[in-house]
Structures are given as C-alpha cells and as structure tokens.
Design a protein around this motif. Structure first.
Motif, PDB file in Angstrom:
ATOM      1  N   TYR A 120       1.097   6.595  -7.147  1.00  0.00           N
ATOM      2  CA  TYR A 120       0.629   7.679  -7.289  1.00  0.00           C
ATOM      3  C   TYR A 120       0.591   8.526  -6.995  1.00  0.00           C
ATOM      4  O   TYR A 120       0.389   9.664  -7.952  1.00  0.00           O
ATOM      5  CB  TYR A 120      -0.745   7.338  -6.892  1.00  0.00           C
ATOM      6  CG  TYR A 120      -1.569   8.232  -7.158  1.00  0.00           C
ATOM      7  CD1 TYR A 120      -3.145   7.713  -7.359  1.00  0.00           C
ATOM      8  CD2 TYR A 120      -1.757   9.297  -5.755  1.00  0.00           C
ATOM      9  CE1 TYR A 120      -4.063   8.549  -7.879  1.00  0.00           C
ATOM     10  CE2 TYR A 120      -3.111   9.954  -6.538  1.00  0.00           C
ATOM     11  CZ  TYR A 120      -4.344  10.168  -7.017  1.00  0.00           C
ATOM     12  OH  TYR A 120      -4.826  11.186  -7.029  1.00  0.00           O
ATOM     13  N   LEU A 121       1.611   9.189  -6.001  1.00  0.00           N
ATOM     14  CA  LEU A 121       1.711  10.348  -6.214  1.00  0.00           C
ATOM     15  C   LEU A 121       2.784  11.256  -7.068  1.00  0.00           C
ATOM     16  O   LEU A 121       2.920  12.126  -7.523  1.00  0.00           O
ATOM     17  CB  LEU A 121       2.337  10.888  -5.138  1.00  0.00           C
ATOM     18  CG  LEU A 121       1.099  10.638  -3.622  1.00  0.00           C
ATOM     19  CD1 LEU A 121       2.001  10.457  -2.034  1.00  0.00           C
ATOM     20  CD2 LEU A 121       0.354  11.675  -3.142  1.00  0.00           C
ATOM     21  N   GLU A 122       3.791  10.413  -7.383  1.00  0.00           N
ATOM     22  CA  GLU A 122       4.446  10.648  -8.662  1.00  0.00           C
ATOM     23  C   GLU A 122       4.179  10.750 -10.025  1.00  0.00           C
ATOM     24  O   GLU A 122       4.279  11.671 -10.551  1.00  0.00           O
ATOM     25  CB  GLU A 122       5.612   9.198  -8.203  1.00  0.00           C
ATOM     26  CG  GLU A 122       6.922   9.134  -7.008  1.00  0.00           C
ATOM     27  CD  GLU A 122       7.915   7.942  -7.360  1.00  0.00           C
ATOM     28  OE1 GLU A 122       8.167   8.096  -6.399  1.00  0.00           O
ATOM     29  OE2 GLU A 122       7.285   6.601  -7.947  1.00  0.00           O
ATOM     30  N   ARG A 123       3.213   9.621 -10.006  1.00  0.00           N
ATOM     31  CA  ARG A 123       2.127  10.036 -11.278  1.00  0.00           C
ATOM     32  C   ARG A 123       1.402  11.559 -11.413  1.00  0.00           C
ATOM     33  O   ARG A 123       1.338  11.847 -12.469  1.00  0.00           O
ATOM     34  CB  ARG A 123       1.312   9.259 -11.631  1.00  0.00           C
ATOM     35  CG  ARG A 123       1.935   7.479 -12.387  1.00  0.00           C
ATOM     36  CD  ARG A 123       1.037   6.666 -12.881  1.00  0.00           C
ATOM     37  NE  ARG A 123      -0.396   6.377 -11.475  1.00  0.00           N
ATOM     38  CZ  ARG A 123      -0.336   5.328 -10.733  1.00  0.00           C
ATOM     39  NH1 ARG A 123       1.223   5.026 -10.576  1.00  0.00           N
ATOM     40  NH2 ARG A 123      -1.737   5.484  -9.762  1.00  0.00           N
ATOM     41  N   ARG A 163       0.662  -1.132   0.130  1.00  0.00           N
ATOM     42  CA  ARG A 163       0.190  -0.182   0.292  1.00  0.00           C
ATOM     43  C   ARG A 163       0.828   0.863   0.380  1.00  0.00           C
ATOM     44  O   ARG A 163       0.384   2.222  -0.996  1.00  0.00           O
ATOM     45  CB  ARG A 163      -1.379   0.063   1.593  1.00  0.00           C
ATOM     46  CG  ARG A 163      -1.970  -1.138   0.743  1.00  0.00           C
ATOM     47  CD  ARG A 163      -3.215   0.014   0.082  1.00  0.00           C
ATOM     48  NE  ARG A 163      -3.791  -2.201   0.115  1.00  0.00           N
ATOM     49  CZ  ARG A 163      -3.065  -2.562  -1.390  1.00  0.00           C
ATOM     50  NH1 ARG A 163      -2.918  -2.269  -2.342  1.00  0.00           N
ATOM     51  NH2 ARG A 163      -3.845  -3.898  -1.128  1.00  0.00           N
ATOM     52  N   ALA A 164       1.865   1.370   0.972  1.00  0.00           N
ATOM     53  CA  ALA A 164       2.608   2.604   0.565  1.00  0.00           C
ATOM     54  C   ALA A 164       3.362   2.853  -0.394  1.00  0.00           C
ATOM     55  O   ALA A 164       3.786   3.583  -1.162  1.00  0.00           O
ATOM     56  CB  ALA A 164       4.035   2.012   1.683  1.00  0.00           C
ATOM     57  N   LEU A 165       3.534   1.578  -0.582  1.00  0.00           N
ATOM     58  CA  LEU A 165       4.538   1.657  -2.721  1.00  0.00           C
ATOM     59  C   LEU A 165       3.641   2.476  -3.157  1.00  0.00           C
ATOM     60  O   LEU A 165       3.328   2.800  -3.902  1.00  0.00           O
ATOM     61  CB  LEU A 165       4.907   0.433  -3.170  1.00  0.00           C
ATOM     62  CG  LEU A 165       6.270  -0.214  -2.545  1.00  0.00           C
ATOM     63  CD1 LEU A 165       6.865  -1.349  -2.751  1.00  0.00           C
ATOM     64  CD2 LEU A 165       7.891   0.872  -2.709  1.00  0.00           C
ATOM     65  N   GLU A 166       2.680   1.759  -3.363  1.00  0.00           N
ATOM     66  CA  GLU A 166       0.959   2.358  -4.191  1.00  0.00           C
ATOM     67  C   GLU A 166       1.300   3.839  -4.253  1.00  0.00           C
ATOM     68  O   GLU A 166       0.782   4.557  -5.415  1.00  0.00           O
ATOM     69  CB  GLU A 166       0.081   1.561  -3.852  1.00  0.00           C
ATOM     70  CG  GLU A 166      -1.520   2.160  -4.647  1.00  0.00           C
ATOM     71  CD  GLU A 166      -2.916   1.150  -4.683  1.00  0.00           C
ATOM     72  OE1 GLU A 166      -4.061   1.195  -5.120  1.00  0.00           O
ATOM     73  OE2 GLU A 166      -3.010   0.207  -3.807  1.00  0.00           O
TER      74      GLU A 166
END
Length: 89
Positions: free
Chosen positions: A48-51, A41-44
């Motif tokens: 998301y924030l990077e995108r 979930r942390a990586l998700e």
C-alpha cells in the motif's frame, strides 16, 4: 495539526482505511511505523505504501523469554513481530 509521527499497533480489519487516513494526515517528512503479527498484513501495508509513493522497509523482530527450570535456564521463543517503517516524502 498534522502529526510528525504515527505508530500503528493494529488495524481491526480496516488496514486500508487506517493507512489512507495516516498518509493524508502525516506531515511531509513525518514517520509512519506499524506493527503486525502476520506477514500477510505487513506485506499488505508495505505494498500500500509503495503504491502511494513511499519507500517502506520491512523488519522482523524475534525474541525469547528466559525462564528457570530445575535443570537450569531455558529460552522460550516468542511470536515474531513484523514492523513496516517509512517516511512521507
């Protein structure tokens, strides 16, 4: 008014929807911090924030609880907490 900061402590399976709302509402220069029990979930959230044009950082915090026994004091490891943090540009 748009918030200066948002602290996310769970998503109930709706992480994308919640991050969408946070990113739309958070004011420019505002801070988003999110806790997760799982690395997935942390990586998700990080991806998301990077995108969405942000530069998130991912941290792992590990703690332990001290407890007494007949032979002395022992530490018992606690589950790690993953934290994603970013500032909206």
């Amino acid at each position: 008014p748009p918030p200066d900061a948002v602290f996310l402590g769970g998503s109930g399976g709706r992480l994308g929807e919640i991050l969408d709302l946070c990113c739309r509402r958070l004011k420019s220069g505002g801070r988003l911090v999110a806790n997760f029990a799982s690395p997935e979930r942390a990586l998700e959230a990080k991806k998301y924030l990077e995108r969405n044009g942000m530069l998130p950082e991912l941290f792992l915090f590990q703690g332990a609880r001290l407890f007494g026994t007949r032979g002395g004091e022992l530490l018992s490891a606690l589950n790690p907490v993953f934290v994603v943090s970013t500032t909206k540009g």
